[in-house]
Design an enzyme around this catalytic site. Structure first.
Site, PDB file in Angstrom:
ATOM      1  CG  ASP A   1      -1.603  -1.165   1.600  1.00 25.31           C
ATOM      2  OD1 ASP A   1      -1.550  -2.120   0.830  1.00 25.31           O
ATOM      3  OD2 ASP A   1      -2.234  -1.176   2.675  1.00 25.31           O
TER       4      ASP A   1
ATOM      5  CD  GLN B   1       2.269  -1.232   5.181  1.00 19.16           C
ATOM      6  OE1 GLN B   1       2.058  -2.309   5.702  1.00 19.16           O
ATOM      7  NE2 GLN B   1       2.713  -0.184   5.861  1.00 19.16           N
TER       8      GLN B   1
ATOM      9  CG  PHE C   1       0.164  -3.354   9.321  1.00 18.75           C
ATOM     10  CD1 PHE C   1       1.402  -3.929   9.132  1.00 18.75           C
ATOM     11  CD2 PHE C   1      -0.951  -4.193   9.421  1.00 18.75           C
ATOM     12  CE1 PHE C   1       1.545  -5.315   9.027  1.00 18.75           C
ATOM     13  CE2 PHE C   1      -0.821  -5.577   9.315  1.00 18.75           C
ATOM     14  CZ  PHE C   1       0.416  -6.138   9.123  1.00 18.75           C
TER      15      PHE C   1
ATOM     16  CD1 TRP D   1       3.078  -7.551   3.142  1.00 19.44           C
ATOM     17  CD2 TRP D   1       3.322  -9.091   4.749  1.00 19.44           C
ATOM     18  NE1 TRP D   1       2.602  -7.007   4.313  1.00 19.44           N
ATOM     19  CE2 TRP D   1       2.734  -7.930   5.328  1.00 19.44           C
ATOM     20  CE3 TRP D   1       3.577 -10.171   5.585  1.00 19.44           C
ATOM     21  CZ2 TRP D   1       2.385  -7.838   6.672  1.00 19.44           C
ATOM     22  CZ3 TRP D   1       3.225 -10.079   6.930  1.00 19.44           C
ATOM     23  CH2 TRP D   1       2.644  -8.921   7.453  1.00 19.44           C
TER      24      TRP D   1
ATOM     25  CD  GLU E   1      -7.080  -5.245   4.042  1.00 17.30           C
ATOM     26  OE1 GLU E   1      -6.434  -5.924   4.831  1.00 17.30           O
ATOM     27  OE2 GLU E   1      -6.876  -5.254   2.817  1.00 17.30           O
TER      28      GLU E   1
HETATM   29  C1  FRU Z   1      -3.902  -3.680   2.680  1.00 17.38           C
HETATM   30  C2  FRU Z   1      -3.248  -4.109   3.974  1.00 17.38           C
HETATM   31  C3  FRU Z   1      -3.600  -3.146   5.091  1.00 17.38           C
HETATM   32  C4  FRU Z   1      -2.469  -3.336   6.061  1.00 17.38           C
HETATM   33  C5  FRU Z   1      -1.294  -3.575   5.146  1.00 17.38           C
HETATM   34  C6  FRU Z   1      -0.270  -4.548   5.672  1.00 17.38           C
HETATM   35  O1  FRU Z   1      -3.250  -4.104   1.537  1.00 17.38           O
HETATM   36  O2  FRU Z   1      -3.652  -5.422   4.289  1.00 17.38           O
HETATM   37  O3  FRU Z   1      -4.882  -3.348   5.635  1.00 17.38           O
HETATM   38  O4  FRU Z   1      -2.298  -2.220   6.883  1.00 17.38           O
HETATM   39  O5  FRU Z   1      -1.831  -4.070   3.925  1.00 17.38           O
HETATM   40  O6  FRU Z   1       0.868  -4.581   4.878  1.00 17.38           O
END
Ligand code: FRU
Length: 507
Positions: A47, A63, A103, A71, A229
């Site tokens: 994100d 992120q 996050f 990830w 989200e």
């Molecule tokens: C959305 C998400 C958010 C979270 C982040 C974690 O893509 O799942 O809700 O904060 O990615 O990386």
């Protein structure tokens, strides 16, 4: 000898360290590397976070996992730009700490120093983000996520975490994240829009540190095929009055079965969001625009960028040295269609700076297939194609190569919908269901269709009818596309076709 061994060891170590880092030359030539979208030099992003404009600079945080192209423990990476087109990667802004991973979240310019973080007249930039504590995942899942602050007193270069974190502890909700904060001038307070499992919850604060719950929205509205989200709440002017837009990303449960961004239009009074209708509308029907939110502090422009990827396969896309990119920045607006109001998205005008030569063809009649390769140059890594045609017949734009790969983008008259078909687009087998056709309804009732298509090496963004129907999709041809044709089985006369080469903004 000792010294030279030590030197060798150092060189080997540095070599190892930089193995995953792309050099500038690589970034201009690496297979699938976007040329006018932001992507990290190396490793994983998802994100966009903390997007804020301050003193002539656009800050994009994201992120980021700096140790692998999948990830992992989340950091906030950082990149800056003067125009949202040329990006300069900066040192990592926020690292995980004892409260957990960093996050998603947002950043604001605290011009009145309500937080008190500013000293001697300094204006603090304040980031509001979710702390995700992996240690609690098993035992206390309802306490894993809470909201915290960090601030910068040097225009976003360096960040200090607030000693009083978390500022909004978890009240017992497993999915409690992605705070998007804005100043609400009529009541001189900050409003946080937070994703809370199957709804959004609004909180308010005088100082970004103490938060009170105002209300929630959505348990009985919109799509619920997946978790909610990354929300955003902002006003847009329509006929002189404010219409509030609430964006909520959802995974899965979108219109093409995967993730997507839904939105609601309504009123906001500092406490409640009252939607004009409970039914979901979709901001982008393609498979690859997620977690998009808007920049803070951009005056009367509202500009959104999303993550151009999809959780279904983001960890597997065939770009092993980095994974993930943002969409092009999109300016948001509103448009009436038969008394129904919709959100529109259009590529920002700053992208025009990359425009090269345009080849224009008018009154082109196509029956069957018309090959435009010779006229448009035979290189389709970065371009903009604008096309207008009567909404009377099917047609498609086909990109192809000698290997038999094809990406097809078009209009289906019978269904009155647009589509992007990547079934035969090249590498599709890294994920079942990647090679599919996605569709977007045509909302406009104009007699003429107008399309803008942006292609950047391995992504296509389709903006139809002044931004009413939008689709974003990534694709991975075995070799660059080298042929362009327009097809129409029933036949069509195009009013306009303009092909513009775009240059690279990688620097
Ligand atoms: C959305 C998400 C958010 C979270 C982040 C974690 O893509 O799942 O809700 O904060 O990615 O990386």
């Amino acid at each position: 000898m000792r010294n030279s061994l030590a030197t060798l060891a150092l060189v080997a170590l540095l070599g190892h360290y930089s193995a995953g880092q792309s050099t500038q030359a690589d970034m201009k030539s690496e297979q699938y590397r976007p040329q006018f979208h932001f992507s990290p030099k190396a490793h994983w992003i998802n994100d966009p976070n903390g997007m804020v404009y301050y003193k002539g600079t656009y800050h994009l945080f994201y992120q980021y996992y700096p140790e692998a192209s999948v990830w992992g423990p989340m950091h906030w990476g950082h990149t800056t730009s003067k125009d949202m087109v040329h990006w300069q990667e900066q040192p990592i802004a926020l690292y995980p700490d004892s409260l957990g991973y960093i996050f998603s979240g947002s950043a604001v310019v605290d011009a009145n120093n309500t937080s008190g973080f500013g000293k001697n007249g300094q204006v603090p930039l304040v980031a509001i983000f979710t702390h995700h504590n992996p240690k609690l995942e098993k035992e206390k899942p309802e306490q894993v996520q809470s909201q915290s602050l960090a601030y910068s007193l040097d225009e976003g270069k360096t960040w200090t975490k607030y000693a009083g974190n978390p500022v909004l502890p978890n009240p017992g909700i497993t999915d409690f994240r992605d705070p998007k904060v804005r100043w609400y001038e009529p009541q001189k307070k900050w409003i946080m829009t937070l994703a809370t499992k199957d709804r959004v919850t609004f909180y308010s604060s005088p100082n970004l540190k103490a938060w009170s719950k105002e209300s929630d929205f959505g348990s009985d509205a919109g799509a619920h095929g997946g978790v909610w989200e990354c929300p955003d709440l902002f006003p847009l002017k329509h006929n002189g009055k404010d219409v509030w837009v609430l964006i909520v990303n959802i995974n899965p449960g979108g219109p093409n079965s995967g993730l997507a961004a839904q939105y609601f239009l309504g009123d906001f009074d500092g406490k409640h969001f009252n939607a004009y209708a409970k039914k979901t509308k979709w901001m982008d029907y393609g498979p690859d625009n997620y977690a998009g939110v808007t920049f803070s502090n951009t005056g009367n422009r509202t500009i959104l960028m999303g993550w151009m990827n999809n959780w279904q396969y983001a960890n597997k896309v065939p770009t092993p040295s980095w994974r993930g990119a943002t969409t092009v920045p999109r300016e948001l607006g509103l448009k009436d269609v038969n008394k129904e109001l919709y959100l529109t998205s259009s590529p920002v005008k700053e992208l025009d700076a990359l425009a090269g030569k345009t080849t224009s063809l008018s009154n082109l009649t196509v029956k069957g297939s018309s090959d435009l390769t010779a006229k448009t140059g035979g290189k389709y890594n970065t371009f903009k194609l604008e096309l207008s045609a009567p909404a009377t017949n099917d047609f498609s734009i086909v990109l192809a190569n000698e290997q038999g790969n094809e990406l097809t983008i078009g209009y289906d008259k019978a269904a009155n919908s647009y589509f992007i078909d990547r079934t035969k687009s090249g590498k599709t087998d890294f994920e079942k269901g990647f090679g599919k056709r996605s569709t977007a309804p045509r909302l406009s009732t104009d007699k003429t269709i107008s399309l803008t298509l942006l292609v950047d090496v391995a992504s296509a963004e389709l903006f139809a009818d002044d931004g009413l129907s939008i689709m974003t999709a990534v694709f991975f041809p075995d070799k660059e596309f080298s042929k362009l044709s327009i097809k129409s089985a029933t036949g069509i006369s195009l009013n306009k076709l303009a092909f513009t080469k775009l240059s690279s903004s990688v620097q």
